[in-house]
Design a protein around this motif. Sequence first.
Motif, PDB file in Angstrom:
ATOM      1  N   CYS A  40       0.865  -1.210  -0.002  1.00 43.33           N
ATOM      2  CA  CYS A  40      -0.058  -0.066   0.074  1.00 43.33           C
ATOM      3  C   CYS A  40       0.895   1.176   0.106  1.00 43.33           C
ATOM      4  O   CYS A  40       1.923   1.185   0.520  1.00 43.33           O
ATOM      5  CB  CYS A  40      -0.782  -0.030   1.468  1.00 43.33           C
ATOM      6  N   SER A  42       0.665   3.524   1.860  1.00 44.45           N
ATOM      7  CA  SER A  42       0.868   3.931   3.335  1.00 44.45           C
ATOM      8  C   SER A  42       2.385   3.262   3.630  1.00 44.45           C
ATOM      9  O   SER A  42       3.064   3.836   4.482  1.00 44.45           O
ATOM     10  CB  SER A  42      -0.036   3.425   4.274  1.00 44.45           C
ATOM     11  N   HIS A  63       0.643  -3.784   6.503  1.00 46.21           N
ATOM     12  CA  HIS A  63      -0.518  -3.653   7.309  1.00 46.21           C
ATOM     13  C   HIS A  63      -1.808  -4.201   6.750  1.00 46.21           C
ATOM     14  O   HIS A  63      -2.815  -4.366   7.427  1.00 46.21           O
ATOM     15  CB  HIS A  63      -0.603  -2.256   7.638  1.00 46.21           C
ATOM     16  N   GLU A  64      -1.768  -4.902   5.407  1.00 51.17           N
ATOM     17  CA  GLU A  64      -3.129  -5.393   5.041  1.00 51.17           C
ATOM     18  C   GLU A  64      -2.701  -6.722   4.857  1.00 51.17           C
ATOM     19  O   GLU A  64      -2.013  -7.296   3.720  1.00 51.17           O
ATOM     20  CB  GLU A  64      -3.228  -4.903   3.407  1.00 51.17           C
ATOM     21  N   CYS A 153      -7.627  -2.144   4.266  1.00 49.06           N
ATOM     22  CA  CYS A 153      -7.213  -0.675   4.557  1.00 49.06           C
ATOM     23  C   CYS A 153      -8.180   0.261   3.584  1.00 49.06           C
ATOM     24  O   CYS A 153      -8.948   0.905   3.876  1.00 49.06           O
ATOM     25  CB  CYS A 153      -5.634  -0.751   4.049  1.00 49.06           C
TER      26      CYS A 153
HETATM   27 ZN   LIG Z   1      -3.027   0.372   3.370  1.00 55.87          ZN
END
Ligand SMILES: [Zn+2]
Length: 351
Positions: A40, A42, A63-64, A153
């Motif tokens: 991502c 992010s 984080h995903e 996300c």
């Molecule tokens: Zn993300």
Amino acid sequence: MGMKAMVYGAFGERLREMVMPDPAVLDGGVVIRVRAAGVCRSDWHAWQGHDPDIKVLPHVPGHEFAGEIAAVGRGVRQWRAGDLVTVPFACGCGGEACEECAAGQAQVCPRQYQPGFSGAGAFAELVAVPSADFNVVRLPEGVSFAAAAALGCRFATAFRALVHGDQAAVKSGEQLVVFGCGGVGLSVVMIAVALGARVLAVDPREDAREKAKGLGAEMVSGVDEALEAVRVWTGGRGAEVAVEAVGRAEVCALAVRSLRPRGRMVQIGLLLGKHADPVVPMGLVIARELRIIGSHGMAAAAYPEMLAMVGDGRLRPERLMGRVIGFGEIPGALEAMTTNEGAAGAVVAAW
Ligand SMILES: [Zn+2]
Ligand SMILES: [Zn+2]
């Protein structure tokens, strides 16, 4: 023992595959064997050092994700090894004394934990998640690991922003303009269309505008001519809902200007670095009684409604998935984001 993980030792330094100790199983928490993880923007921002949450290096991002429960901590009631699960990017503390968690708003818990930001993330064989009874979501049959990793996300944030009554609560027939057709913007298009809204999608890139059209956007526009396009499309009234899905100060202001009286503007694009404090036309906010709404992820408790719409085919997040890559390709995928300003669509590494 030990696990494979993608690690950076300094911001901006190429990720390296390393063997790291297995994460500890915390009381109340679980350890998940990662089967797919999204790459991502992010992650890219954090890697570039734009995210103040990352305080300890070396760091494992990611984080995903979705996977299988590998280990269960003391006191966990709902989960067993082998359960297939996903996790929102913002995990609440789940404490009884936490007003936000008690109200079901874990996405804004002041003590939230974000795997891949606050601690080691999912670009690894194993990832630890705290307060598992509060934060872990069971995958329904028919939702693949890769599709689930793409949900946690961008898609969940867009879903909450548009659907929930305390957010934009988009209704059938409303005119919505979305600024930005990257991963989150295209999620907005898909969800808005599923809700029966009419969508104008704005992006400087023609291929991104084409994707928005393919997902049901009624009209598309470049950025410079966006306000004129909104004017023509709405007969001079302005949009009922505007979504900023880029994270740029000047686009945030454009989104506010695109609204009709009593319109709602949702900020989803992360405003980082020099974009952190945009100049917002507050005079218009008063004169038109506009509402500005921030949206930051979605709590695990709200997932069943979204997963039901995925299960019955009203939402098809797999259509937003980009190329599926292998574990070893993660460093290159992050590096590609440096030059390719927001490649549209999720990239999911499956292993
Ligand atoms: Zn993300
Ligand atoms: Zn909390």
